[in-house]
Design a protein around this motif. Structure first.
Motif: not given
Length: 113
Positions: A19-34, A45-51
């Motif tokens: 879910a975190a990795v998918a959210q980062v991919a969605a951000l990439r799609e939204a942010l690149d055009p901006m 952006a980064a998915a932070l899964l562990s320390e």
């Protein structure tokens, strides 16, 4: 350049790593055009899964704790503005934050600088 970083975090506690990795991919799609239209100077952006991810991404836990309470997984986002080009902020970006639940946790240097 007169850069200013706006840090955001999205708590993902109780969700799986995918879910975190998918959210980062969605951000990439939204942010690149901006970025292409000049809404800001850059982003990361980064998915932070562990320390280990905090260390690998060179992210101070204090940057995200106001939003995550220290719980992982989480999503980290840094939007960087060039203050010489204009003030921080963008309506489309604000809508993205509202839609995703990303929470502003830090501005460096602070807005008053």
């Amino acid at each position: 350049m007169n850069l200013q970083a706006w840090i955001y975090a999205l708590p993902m506690a109780g969700r799986d790593a995918d879910a975190a990795v998918a959210q980062v991919a969605a951000l990439r799609e939204a942010l690149d055009p901006m970025l292409a239209r000049g809404a800001f100077a850059g982003w990361h952006a980064a998915a932070l899964l562990s320390e280990d991810d905090l260390e690998e991404e060179d992210i101070d836990p204090e940057w995200i704790e106001p939003a995550t309470g220290g719980e992982l997984p989480a999503v980290f986002l840094n939007i960087t503005y060039d203050r010489d080009r204009g003030p921080a902020g963008d309506a489309e970006l604000d809508a993205l934050f509202a839609r995703t639940g990303l929470r502003h946790t830090l501005t460096d240097p602070p807005v008053s600088d």
